[in-house]
Scaffold this motif. Structure first.
Motif, PDB file in Angstrom:
ATOM      1  N   GLN A   1      54.645  71.618  44.276  1.00 47.43           N
ATOM      2  CA  GLN A   1      54.956  70.266  44.735  1.00 47.43           C
ATOM      3  C   GLN A   1      54.163  69.972  46.021  1.00 47.43           C
ATOM      4  N   VAL A   2      53.500  68.824  46.037  1.00 53.73           N
ATOM      5  CA  VAL A   2      52.741  68.420  47.220  1.00 53.73           C
ATOM      6  C   VAL A   2      53.704  68.091  48.358  1.00 53.73           C
ATOM      7  N   GLN A   3      53.369  68.560  49.548  1.00 56.48           N
ATOM      8  CA  GLN A   3      54.160  68.225  50.727  1.00 56.48           C
ATOM      9  C   GLN A   3      53.238  67.792  51.849  1.00 56.48           C
ATOM     10  N   LEU A   4      53.646  66.752  52.547  1.00 57.72           N
ATOM     11  CA  LEU A   4      52.936  66.279  53.730  1.00 57.72           C
ATOM     12  C   LEU A   4      53.899  66.314  54.904  1.00 57.72           C
ATOM     13  N   MET A   5      53.456  66.849  56.010  1.00 58.04           N
ATOM     14  CA  MET A   5      54.356  67.009  57.159  1.00 58.04           C
ATOM     15  C   MET A   5      53.662  66.515  58.417  1.00 58.04           C
ATOM     16  N   GLU A   6      54.205  65.441  59.004  1.00 55.64           N
ATOM     17  CA  GLU A   6      53.654  64.887  60.239  1.00 55.64           C
ATOM     18  C   GLU A   6      54.365  65.484  61.449  1.00 55.64           C
ATOM     19  N   SER A   7      53.649  65.487  62.555  1.00 58.23           N
ATOM     20  CA  SER A   7      54.233  65.906  63.827  1.00 58.23           C
ATOM     21  C   SER A   7      53.418  65.287  64.956  1.00 58.23           C
ATOM     22  N   GLY A   8      53.926  65.392  66.169  1.00 60.83           N
ATOM     23  CA  GLY A   8      53.164  64.955  67.336  1.00 60.83           C
ATOM     24  C   GLY A   8      53.606  63.652  67.958  1.00 60.83           C
ATOM     25  N   GLY A   9      54.557  62.969  67.327  1.00 61.14           N
ATOM     26  CA  GLY A   9      55.028  61.721  67.909  1.00 61.14           C
ATOM     27  C   GLY A   9      55.803  61.961  69.196  1.00 61.14           C
ATOM     28  N   GLY A  10      56.127  60.866  69.880  1.00 63.00           N
ATOM     29  CA  GLY A  10      56.890  60.974  71.109  1.00 63.00           C
ATOM     30  C   GLY A  10      56.943  59.652  71.827  1.00 63.00           C
ATOM     31  N   ALA A  11      57.437  59.697  73.045  1.00 57.95           N
ATOM     32  CA  ALA A  11      57.552  58.505  73.883  1.00 57.95           C
ATOM     33  C   ALA A  11      56.563  58.607  75.028  1.00 57.95           C
ATOM     34  N   VAL A  12      55.740  57.574  75.184  1.00 56.84           N
ATOM     35  CA  VAL A  12      54.756  57.535  76.264  1.00 56.84           C
ATOM     36  C   VAL A  12      54.766  56.157  76.890  1.00 56.84           C
ATOM     37  N   GLN A  13      54.172  56.071  78.049  1.00 52.68           N
ATOM     38  CA  GLN A  13      54.020  54.778  78.693  1.00 52.68           C
ATOM     39  C   GLN A  13      52.729  54.122  78.227  1.00 52.68           C
ATOM     40  N   SER A  14      52.675  52.825  78.395  1.00 54.28           N
ATOM     41  CA  SER A  14      51.476  52.072  78.040  1.00 54.28           C
ATOM     42  C   SER A  14      50.250  52.693  78.715  1.00 54.28           C
ATOM     43  N   GLY A  15      49.186  52.870  77.943  1.00 55.93           N
ATOM     44  CA  GLY A  15      47.984  53.517  78.447  1.00 55.93           C
ATOM     45  C   GLY A  15      47.921  55.001  78.172  1.00 55.93           C
ATOM     46  N   GLY A  16      49.015  55.555  77.706  1.00 58.52           N
ATOM     47  CA  GLY A  16      49.072  56.987  77.433  1.00 58.52           C
ATOM     48  C   GLY A  16      48.426  57.365  76.111  1.00 58.52           C
ATOM     49  N   SER A  17      48.511  58.648  75.776  1.00 55.53           N
ATOM     50  CA  SER A  17      47.871  59.174  74.569  1.00 55.53           C
ATOM     51  C   SER A  17      48.837  60.073  73.799  1.00 55.53           C
ATOM     52  N   LEU A  18      48.619  60.125  72.503  1.00 54.47           N
ATOM     53  CA  LEU A  18      49.337  61.045  71.632  1.00 54.47           C
ATOM     54  C   LEU A  18      48.396  61.513  70.533  1.00 54.47           C
ATOM     55  N   ARG A  19      48.640  62.708  70.025  1.00 55.23           N
ATOM     56  CA  ARG A  19      47.868  63.222  68.903  1.00 55.23           C
ATOM     57  C   ARG A  19      48.828  63.561  67.779  1.00 55.23           C
ATOM     58  N   LEU A  20      48.691  62.852  66.686  1.00 57.21           N
ATOM     59  CA  LEU A  20      49.534  63.087  65.521  1.00 57.21           C
ATOM     60  C   LEU A  20      48.813  64.026  64.559  1.00 57.21           C
ATOM     61  N   SER A  21      49.594  64.865  63.903  1.00 57.37           N
ATOM     62  CA  SER A  21      49.055  65.794  62.914  1.00 57.37           C
ATOM     63  C   SER A  21      49.747  65.577  61.579  1.00 57.37           C
ATOM     64  N   CYS A  22      49.027  65.864  60.519  1.00 56.98           N
ATOM     65  CA  CYS A  22      49.589  65.821  59.166  1.00 56.98           C
ATOM     66  C   CYS A  22      49.064  67.032  58.412  1.00 56.98           C
ATOM     67  N   VAL A  23      49.964  67.947  58.074  1.00 57.41           N
ATOM     68  CA  VAL A  23      49.589  69.132  57.300  1.00 57.41           C
ATOM     69  C   VAL A  23      49.910  68.875  55.836  1.00 57.41           C
ATOM     70  N   ALA A  24      48.947  69.145  54.974  1.00 54.88           N
ATOM     71  CA  ALA A  24      49.132  68.957  53.536  1.00 54.88           C
ATOM     72  C   ALA A  24      49.267  70.310  52.859  1.00 54.88           C
ATOM     73  N   LEU A  25      50.364  70.477  52.130  1.00 54.56           N
ATOM     74  CA  LEU A  25      50.584  71.706  51.359  1.00 54.56           C
ATOM     75  C   LEU A  25      50.350  71.421  49.887  1.00 54.56           C
ATOM     76  N   ARG A  26      49.626  72.344  49.243  1.00 55.14           N
ATOM     77  CA  ARG A  26      49.354  72.246  47.803  1.00 55.14           C
ATOM     78  C   ARG A  26      48.601  70.950  47.480  1.00 55.14           C
TER      79      ARG A  26
END
Length: 129
Positions: A1-26
């Motif tokens: 079974q295909v699985q996709l898993m995101e991570s990396g979200g959060g709370a930041v102030q305007s002007g800030g940065s975030l890096r989101l990830s998505c791992v794909a299984l199978r």
């Protein structure tokens, strides 16, 4: 079974940065379209970035110049780097896969969410002013 898993979200102030990830299984990214989507409360799900089966990438106009989309094929992982984040970027972010669409990134970005068969659980991004 295909699985996709995101991570990396959060709370930041305007002007800030975030890096989101998505791992794909199978699942391998050459099988079709991959997309990053976001959905804010009360709004429709919108495409943020598309990865074609040919490896090409396309970004929505609303994030061009601020977001970058990269791929780590060795680890079956997608990354969405968001810089200079704005309050209007606040949303749940999802990655999704649409097998058998052997198209480029621009097509995958425009592909309707209903055509994507596999979705991750999402990761929340909140940007405060």
């Amino acid at each position: 079974q295909v699985q996709l898993m995101e991570s990396g979200g959060g709370a930041v102030q305007s002007g800030g940065s975030l890096r989101l990830s998505c791992v794909a299984l199978r699942y391998t990214f050459t099988r079709g379209c991959m997309g990053w989507f976001r959905q804010a409360p009360g709004k429709e799900r919108e495409g943020v970035a598309g990865l074609g089966s040919d490896g090409t990438i396309s970004l929505a106009d609303s994030v061009k110049g601020r977001f970058t989309f990269s791929v780590d094929n060795a680890n079956n992982t997608l990354f969405l780097q968001g810089n200079n984040l704005k309050p209007e970027d606040t949303a749940m972010y999802y990655c999704a896969a649409a097998p058998a669409f052997y198209k480029d990134g621009a097509f995958c970005l425009r592909l309707h969410p209903n055509e994507y068969n596999y979705w991750g659980q999402g990761t929340q991004v909140t940007v405060s002013s």
